[in-house]
Design an enzyme around this catalytic site. Sequence first.
Site, mmCIF file in Angstrom:
data_model
loop_
_atom_site.group_PDB
_atom_site.id
_atom_site.type_symbol
_atom_site.label_atom_id
_atom_site.label_comp_id
_atom_site.label_asym_id
_atom_site.label_seq_id
_atom_site.Cartn_x
_atom_site.Cartn_y
_atom_site.Cartn_z
ATOM 1 C CE LYS A 1 144.729 70.954 88.774
ATOM 2 N NZ LYS A 1 146.064 71.112 88.131
ATOM 3 C CB SER B 1 148.578 68.810 90.059
ATOM 4 O OG SER B 1 148.321 69.858 89.138
ATOM 5 C CB SER C 1 149.676 69.738 86.328
ATOM 6 O OG SER C 1 150.448 69.476 87.463
HETATM 7 N N1 GLN Z 1 154.679 67.894 89.150
HETATM 8 C C1 GLN Z 1 155.046 69.263 89.078
HETATM 9 C C2 GLN Z 1 155.061 69.872 90.463
HETATM 10 O O1 GLN Z 1 154.809 69.184 91.368
HETATM 11 C C3 GLN Z 1 154.128 70.024 88.173
HETATM 12 C C4 GLN Z 1 152.829 70.362 88.796
HETATM 13 C C5 GLN Z 1 151.952 71.227 87.936
HETATM 14 O O2 GLN Z 1 152.156 71.357 86.724
HETATM 15 N N2 GLN Z 1 150.986 71.876 88.561
HETATM 16 O O3 GLN Z 1 155.295 71.023 90.652
#
Ligand code: GLN
Length: 492
Positions: A79, A154, A178
């Site tokens: 990532k 994400s 995410s």
């Molecule tokens: N969707 C969640 C957010 O927008 C989690 C994102 C994540 O785990 N990085 O914060």
Amino acid sequence: MTDLHRLSIRELAEGLAQAQFSSRELTAHYLKRIEKIDTQVNSYITVTAEQALAQADAADAAIKAGTATTLTGVPIAHKDIFCTQGIKTSAGSKMLDNFISPYDATVVAKGKAAGLVTLGKVNMDEFAMGSTSENPFYGATKNPWNLEHVPGGSSGGSAAVVAADLAPFSTGTDTGGSIRQPASFCGLTGLKPTYGRVSRFGMIAYASSMDQGGPMARSAEDCAYLMNVMAGHDAKDSTSVEKDVDDYVANLNATAVKGLRIGIPKQYFNVAGLDAEVKARVEESLKKLEDMGATLVEIDLNMTEAYVPTYYLIAPAEASSNLSRFDGVRYGYRCENPTDILDLYKRSRSEGFGAEVQRRILIGTYALSAGYYDAYYVKAQKVRRLIQQDFLKAFEQVDVIAAPSAPTTAYKIGANLSPTEMYLGDIYTLAVNLAGLPAINAPVGFDQAQLPVGLQLIGNYWSESQLLSVVHQYQQVTDWHTKRAAIAEENA
Ligand code: GLN
């Protein structure tokens, strides 16, 4: 061989060790697939072809010399939130599009030490804030199961590369879901470890008290191989915990499903937005686990309604502080011709950050500001503790807790959900991060549109082996994790 991308991690490791194919052959095979197929998926931000081939040659030499370890020569995608020395690390942001890290994240360094070959860095929601990987600067990554849908986020790029067979496994990060939600949307297995199990050093911070890296792959077995590389104490991360690491591969059959008590939170299956087909697939998978000898126990998690508001105060609060370093002065994007220092800050930040990141910074700054701090931030911290206690109480009764990973299957690209609609989609994943617990997503079927559905299992602290083991055994008697999207069947 033309189908090297179909092999599991164990098969890749064995094939390399037995010289059935070389790491160079394997790496070149993946690079060719990326070149041909990623034009449709848009999962890689950076492909490090030259370096990958050099790493592959070094791996082949090590295998010949007998100095290789289990995964020497196996390719991986990281990532783009993990710092990579000499290679762009963008965190999915225009702000860092010109950023070359002077050091490797611990996770990346451990991967190199294990002989992994880095294919490249993959797309994500900007600074890991979001659930769709519709990146405002690098474009939307597509879901390999249906290119009109998002892969989730994400870690959407990390999910898409595996689902399209553009990498055999990948690293992701999970602050509020995410790893689990994109794994769910793309039909993969993904593990969010206990907070402190995997080093955060060199992982660009979103919400530091919840950020945690973890593996994304097709199966629990594949994830276990990567966990063996990623997990462990790191003196460079003060929140990483000094605690022995399991051999996750050796433990794949260590937990018996027979006799396992699986908690079914009443509140979770009555959530308004829970899609009927998602609910049905998850219930079928629980029935299967019951057939395998598990006992389903109804439990109460009374704080469910507080998950979304609590997370969406704490995460933006921490983000607003973490992201204050991006000011156009030392590194990252700088606006053209600033008139003074204030203009430099203002324009660098408003031009360098996308809309969702700016929204979070505004919310977080507000929650932390004098006068509101106690009412919002401190209150949220108190509720966070109650959420954790709710789980600890449940774990007196059950071994793991089951839930969907997400209330729906993958959204359409451009669905343009309002921020609140989008945040509500995180209902099943956020509490795990607030409490610091480990959780795993396993693919358990499809909806009528042929989009994958995921089951989430939440464990008590340090139960990564148990979670991997339960999913591994489920995967021995089911074949959802072996299903491939049509695009993954394409040959390069
Ligand atoms: N969707 C969640 C957010 O927008 C989690 C994102 C994540 O785990 N990085 O914060």
